[in-house]
Design an enzyme around this catalytic site. Structure first.
Site, PDB file in Angstrom:
ATOM      1  N   LYS A   1      78.073  25.940  71.331  1.00 28.12           N
ATOM      2  CA  LYS A   1      77.416  25.925  72.633  1.00 28.12           C
ATOM      3  C   LYS A   1      78.394  25.628  73.769  1.00 28.12           C
ATOM      4  O   LYS A   1      78.412  26.305  74.791  1.00 28.12           O
ATOM      5  CB  LYS A   1      76.270  24.910  72.624  1.00 28.12           C
ATOM      6  CG  LYS A   1      75.137  25.282  71.663  1.00 28.12           C
ATOM      7  CD  LYS A   1      73.872  24.530  71.974  1.00 28.12           C
ATOM      8  CE  LYS A   1      73.216  25.023  73.247  1.00 28.12           C
ATOM      9  NZ  LYS A   1      72.767  26.400  73.181  1.00 28.12           N
TER      10      LYS A   1
ATOM     11  N   GLY B   1      71.128  31.164  76.387  1.00 26.67           N
ATOM     12  CA  GLY B   1      70.999  29.849  77.008  1.00 26.67           C
ATOM     13  C   GLY B   1      72.336  29.298  77.470  1.00 26.67           C
ATOM     14  O   GLY B   1      72.428  28.649  78.518  1.00 26.67           O
ATOM     15  N   ASP B   2      73.389  29.563  76.698  1.00 27.49           N
ATOM     16  CA  ASP B   2      74.712  29.097  77.086  1.00 27.49           C
ATOM     17  C   ASP B   2      75.239  29.864  78.291  1.00 27.49           C
ATOM     18  O   ASP B   2      75.910  29.298  79.156  1.00 27.49           O
ATOM     19  CB  ASP B   2      75.684  29.247  75.914  1.00 27.49           C
ATOM     20  CG  ASP B   2      75.273  28.400  74.722  1.00 27.49           C
ATOM     21  OD1 ASP B   2      74.634  27.362  74.929  1.00 27.49           O
ATOM     22  OD2 ASP B   2      75.586  28.792  73.578  1.00 27.49           O
ATOM     23  N   GLN B   3      74.942  31.157  78.353  1.00 26.96           N
ATOM     24  CA  GLN B   3      75.333  31.942  79.523  1.00 26.96           C
ATOM     25  C   GLN B   3      74.622  31.407  80.768  1.00 26.96           C
ATOM     26  O   GLN B   3      75.229  31.289  81.843  1.00 26.96           O
ATOM     27  CB  GLN B   3      74.979  33.414  79.315  1.00 26.96           C
ATOM     28  CG  GLN B   3      75.502  34.347  80.387  1.00 26.96           C
ATOM     29  CD  GLN B   3      77.008  34.536  80.321  1.00 26.96           C
ATOM     30  OE1 GLN B   3      77.591  34.444  79.245  1.00 26.96           O
ATOM     31  NE2 GLN B   3      77.633  34.808  81.457  1.00 26.96           N
TER      32      GLN B   3
END
Length: 292
Positions: A53, A258-260
């Protein structure tokens, strides 16, 4: 010791510091998840990529134009070297990305089903988990307006981030380590999680992500953000609650979305973008990933 550029000057300070984990992702696309005792054949060859992540978030922040440093560890194996090269190629500063001697690099097995959902099993490498000393050393040497940390790191490491960061904005992500509990949220300027993580913290699922964001904000962070997949993301402050919708696209793979989102959000906030616009930019960036 201060690193210098070829012309002898010191490199510019980071705008975003990401504290957390990096690992290798081994991804398989499957027609369905296997039943007990049965084998499911992947629909394409497995792929091996840089992941984790915090690594993903650091690359996203750098891709959004922020000078970014990742504080994390990997092993001195071939995979650790691969991760370092991937970070360098993405423009992420690796001066505090350590390769731990004789330690293996963590591995995630990612199963992607036809509905674009991902199912992840992470095999952590305990020897590469960040220690409080490593975090303190990095944050004493670095200064950035925005620090982004995983809250499921070992409690001592999370405590070190909270106590030693010098950022204007401290962002936390994921369900906090059980030893910390939700009380750690009060130390944050922003808390970001997805709907499933919000439900785990609140003890109930809310169909409306704005309600989840509002309740999370009530636990102490100045701002709470709940990502809601195809519906976008909701954010709540003491004065304002809003859902930022996502454009409708055909999703191919939601891995890393979600990490982007989070890396883009951190970059925009470090660049002094107003909160609403920063969330909207992050939603757009995450949407682009799922349809790629």
């Amino acid at each position: 010791m201060t690193d210098h550029q070829p012309d002898g000057t010191s490199p510019p300070p980071p705008q975003v510091i990401v504290v957390g984990r990096a690992n290798i992702d081994i991804t398989v696309r499957i027609p369905r998840r296997p039943q007990p005792g049965r084998t499911t054949f992947a629909s394409a060859p497995a792929t091996t990529t840089a992941g984790g992540k915090s690594l993903n978030q650091a690359r996203a922040a750098a891709g959004a134009g922020a000078r970014t440093t990742l504080v994390a560890n990997a092993g001195t194996d071939e995979w650790g070297t691969f991760l370092r090269r991937a970070l360098t190629d993405a423009g992420v500063d690796v001066s505090h990305f350590q390769l731990i001697p004789s330690a293996p690099t963590g591995v995630a097995i990612v199963e992607v089903t036809p509905d674009a959902e991902n199912h992840i099993v992470l095999a952590l490498s305990p020897a590469t988990e960040l220690t409080a000393d490593q975090v303190r050393d990095a944050l004493r040497r670095l200064h950035a307006p925005t620090v982004l940390t995983q809250l499921d790191l070992p409690p001592d490491a999370v405590d070190a981030v909270i106590q030693h960061h010098r950022a204007e904005t401290l962002i936390g992500n994921l369900v906090p380590h059980a030893a910390l509990g939700s009380a750690v949220l009060a130390a944050l300027d922003l808390f970001v999680c997805n709907e499933h993580e919000a439900a785990a913290i609140l003890g109930r699922h809310h169909a409306d992500p704005t309600i989840a964001a509002q309740e999370l904000c009530g636990l102490g962070p100045r701002v709470a953000v709940v990502t809601a997949g195809a519906r976008g993301a909701a954010y709540s402050t003491a004065e304002h609650i809003k859902l930022v919708p996502a454009p409708h696209v055909h999703a191919i793979d939601t891995t890393g979305a979600g990490d982007q989102f989070l890396g883009t959000l951190a970059a925009r906030l470090a660049q002094n973008t107003p909160l609403g616009h920063a969330v909207a930019d992050a939603v757009s960036a995450a949407t682009a990933v799922v349809r790629a």
